[in-house]
Design a protein around this motif. Structure first.
Motif, mmCIF file in Angstrom:
data_model
loop_
_atom_site.group_PDB
_atom_site.id
_atom_site.type_symbol
_atom_site.label_atom_id
_atom_site.label_comp_id
_atom_site.label_asym_id
_atom_site.label_seq_id
_atom_site.Cartn_x
_atom_site.Cartn_y
_atom_site.Cartn_z
ATOM 1 N N PHE A 190 0.830 -1.207 0.000
ATOM 2 C CA PHE A 190 0.000 0.000 0.000
ATOM 3 C C PHE A 190 0.866 1.259 0.000
ATOM 4 N N MET A 191 1.872 1.323 0.867
ATOM 5 C CA MET A 191 2.727 2.507 0.967
ATOM 6 C C MET A 191 3.578 2.702 -0.286
ATOM 7 N N GLN A 192 4.098 1.615 -0.822
ATOM 8 C CA GLN A 192 4.956 1.734 -1.998
ATOM 9 C C GLN A 192 4.156 2.120 -3.234
ATOM 10 N N THR A 193 2.939 1.579 -3.356
ATOM 11 C CA THR A 193 2.118 1.854 -4.530
ATOM 12 C C THR A 193 1.435 3.212 -4.451
ATOM 13 N N THR A 194 0.914 3.549 -3.277
ATOM 14 C CA THR A 194 0.145 4.785 -3.118
ATOM 15 C C THR A 194 1.029 6.012 -2.961
ATOM 16 N N TYR A 195 2.111 5.891 -2.185
ATOM 17 C CA TYR A 195 2.937 7.052 -1.854
ATOM 18 C C TYR A 195 4.368 6.956 -2.392
ATOM 19 N N ASN A 196 4.647 5.909 -3.177
ATOM 20 C CA ASN A 196 5.972 5.725 -3.784
ATOM 21 C C ASN A 196 7.095 5.658 -2.750
ATOM 22 N N PHE A 197 6.794 5.091 -1.571
ATOM 23 C CA PHE A 197 7.830 4.888 -0.569
ATOM 24 C C PHE A 197 8.803 3.821 -1.061
ATOM 25 N N ASP A 198 10.074 3.937 -0.671
ATOM 26 C CA ASP A 198 11.014 2.871 -1.006
ATOM 27 C C ASP A 198 10.867 1.727 -0.006
ATOM 28 N N ALA A 199 11.558 0.639 -0.268
ATOM 29 C CA ALA A 199 11.411 -0.566 0.554
ATOM 30 C C ALA A 199 11.800 -0.316 2.007
ATOM 31 N N ASN A 200 12.855 0.474 2.210
ATOM 32 C CA ASN A 200 13.339 0.731 3.562
ATOM 33 C C ASN A 200 12.343 1.553 4.375
ATOM 34 N N LYS A 201 11.792 2.594 3.757
ATOM 35 C CA LYS A 201 10.870 3.482 4.471
ATOM 36 C C LYS A 201 9.559 2.773 4.788
ATOM 37 N N SER A 202 9.043 2.028 3.820
ATOM 38 C CA SER A 202 7.781 1.315 4.056
ATOM 39 C C SER A 202 7.962 0.213 5.083
ATOM 40 N N ALA A 203 9.131 -0.459 5.069
ATOM 41 C CA ALA A 203 9.400 -1.514 6.049
ATOM 42 C C ALA A 203 9.481 -0.940 7.455
ATOM 43 N N LEU A 204 9.953 0.321 7.568
ATOM 44 C CA LEU A 204 10.049 0.958 8.874
ATOM 45 C C LEU A 204 8.667 1.114 9.508
ATOM 46 N N TYR A 205 7.711 1.618 8.749
ATOM 47 C CA TYR A 205 6.349 1.776 9.269
ATOM 48 C C TYR A 205 5.730 0.428 9.625
#
Length: 387
Positions: A231-246
C-alpha cells in the motif's frame, strides 16, 4: 484465587510458541529462494500460501474435536510430530509438489499445537487466563522477529534453506522429547467430552457472532501484515526501507502490547477491553488513512490496540461454551481464518479494480464490523462471569 498450577509447563508453552512461529514464518523468508530452486513464479507461491492456509484451517477444526475427544496432551504431541515429519519433507523436497505437501503438513502441525495451547490455558489457571493467553501469543511475535532477522542473515551468509530447516528439525525434535517430561494438564476423564453437542452449537447465534467478530478482526490484522508495505509503496511511492520501517513499528508495538496487554484485560474486563481496543483501533486506523502519508504513523501506532483482541476473544470461548469448548474454539478459529483468506483476496482484487488507496479502507471497515459483533457478544453474555 487459584494460581498457576505448573510454571514449568508455562515456560515450555512459551518456548513452543516461539518454535511454532519459526516454522510458520520461514516460508515468507524463503519465497525468493523457492522461486529459484523450483523454477516457479509468483502464482506458484500464491498456490503455496493457499495450501498452507487450508492446512491450518482444516486442522484447527479437527484439532478442536480431538482436544475434546482425546485431550490436549496427545494433540500437542501429534502437532509436534507432524511438524517434524513436514520439516523432513521440506528439507529433502526434490520438487515443488513435495514442497507443497510439506507446507500443508507443517500448517497441520502448527494448527494442532496452537489449538492445544489456546484450550490449555483454562486448565492452567483461572485468575490469570487473559494475561497468560496474551503473553503466550506475544511470544509468537518474538519468534516471527527472530525468524525474519535470523533466517535472512543466514541466507545472506551462505546457508541454504535446507540447512535452516535441518536446524529447526533438531529444535522440534528436542521439544518433542522434552514434552514427555513436562506435566501437561488434562481434564478429568469424566470431564472429557464424549459427544459433540452439534445441535446446541450450530443453532447458537453466539457461535456465528464469534466467527464474524474474530474473523473480521483477523482479516484486519493479517491484511495489514500482508498489504501495508505494498500500500505505501504503490500509493505514496515509498522505497522498501521506508515502508518496512512503518510496518516494523506496527509489528513491534503489536508484540509489546500483546505481552503486557493481559494485565490491562484483567483490570478492565475481557469484553470491555476488546470493545475499547477495537473502537480505538478503528478510529486511529481510519484517521491515519484519511490523513494520507502524514497519517501513516497513526496506522502503525494502532497496532497497540490490535494486540489483545485475538487472545482475549479466544479465552472467553471456554466461559461462554463450557461444554465442548475446545471444539467450539476450533470451529470459530477455523472459520474466522476462512474469512481472513477471503478478505485478503478481496483487497488484492480491489487493488487492481479501484486502486490500493481505496481498497485499503476494507481494513478499517472490517475492524468496525468486528467491533459491532463484539458488542453484540458482550450484550448477550452479561449474565456469564467472564472476568
Amino acid at each position: 484465587m487459584r494460581k498457576i498450577k505448573n510454571k514449568t509447563t508455562i515456560v515450555f508453552l512459551f518456548s513452543l510458541m516461539i518454535l511454532v512461529s519459526m516454522g510458520d514464518n520461514l516460508r515468507g523468508v524463503f519465497i525468493p529462494v523457492f522461486k529459484g530452486e523450483f523454477n516457479v513464479d509468483d502464482t506458484g507461491m500464491g498456490l503455496m500460501l493457499i495450501i498452507s492456509s487450508l492446512g491450518y484451517m482444516i486442522f484447527t477444526f479437527i484439532g478442536g474435536v480431538l482436544c475434546d475427544k482425546i485431550g490436549q496432551r496427545k494433540v500437542l504431541r501429534l502437532g509436534m510430530a507432524s511438524c517434524i515429519i513436514s520439516l523432513l519433507l521440506l528439507f529433502y523436497s526434490p520438487n515443488f509438489t513435495v514442497l507443497l505437501i510439506g507446507m500443508f503438513i507443517i500448517n497441520m502441525g502448527v494448527s494442532l499445537i496452537v489449538i492445544s495451547v489456546n484450550t490449555l490455558i483454562p486448565l492452567l489457571a483461572i485468575s490469570f487466563q487473559a494475561i497468560l493467553m496474551n503473553m503466550i501469543h506475544s511470544f509468537y511475535g518474538v519468534g516471527a522477529t527472530i525468524t525474519q532477522r535470523g533466517a535472512g542473515l543466514m541466507l545472506y551468509n551462505g546457508f541454504s534453506f535446507r540447512s535452516i530447516y535441518l536446524i529447526l528439525i533438531s529444535l522440534f525434535l528436542l521439544a518433542f522429547i522434552i514434552s514427555f517430561g513436562i506435566k501437561i494438564p488434562e481434564k478429568n476423564k469424566d470431564e472429557i467430552e464424549k459427544t459433540i453437542q452439534w445441535n446446541y452449537i450450530l443453532k447458537n447465534k453466539l457461535t456465528y457472532f464469534y466467527i464474524l467478530a474474530l474473523g473480521l478482526y483477523i482479516s484486519a490484522e493479517m491484511s495489514t501484515a500482508n498489504w501495508f508495505i505494498n500500500f505505501m509503496q504503490t500509493t505514496y511511492n515509498f522505497d522498501a526501507n521506508k515502508s518496512a520501517l512503518y510496518s516494523s513499528v506496527f509489528l513491534g508495538i503489536f508484540t509489546i502490547g500483546r505481552f503486557f496487554g493481559g494485565f490491562v484485560v484483567e483490570k478492565v474486563g475481557h469484553f470491555k477491553s476488546v470493545v475499547i481496543s477495537l473502537s480505538l483501533a478503528t478510529f486511529i486506523y481510519t484517521t491515519g488513512l484519511i490523513l494520507g502519508s502524514k497519517g501513516l504513523l497513526m496506522v502503525s501506532i494502532s497496532g497497540i490496540f490490535f494486540s489483545i483482541i485475538f487472545p482475549t476473544i479466544v479465552v472467553t470461548i471456554s466461559k461462554v461454551f463450557p461444554r465442548n469448548s475446545s471444539f467450539v474454539t476450533g470451529i470459530v478459529v477455523s472459520f474466522a481464518s476462512g474469512i481472513s483468506m477471503i478478505v485478503n483476496f478481496l483487497i488484492g482484487y480491489f487493488n487492481d479494480l479501484i486502486g490500493t488507496q481505496n481498497s485499503f479502507y476494507i481494513i478499517p471497515i472490517s475492524l468496525l464490523i468486528s467491533t459491532v459483533f463484539s458488542i453484540v457478544i458482550f450484550l448477550n453474555t452479561k449474565s456469564i462471569r467472564l472476568d
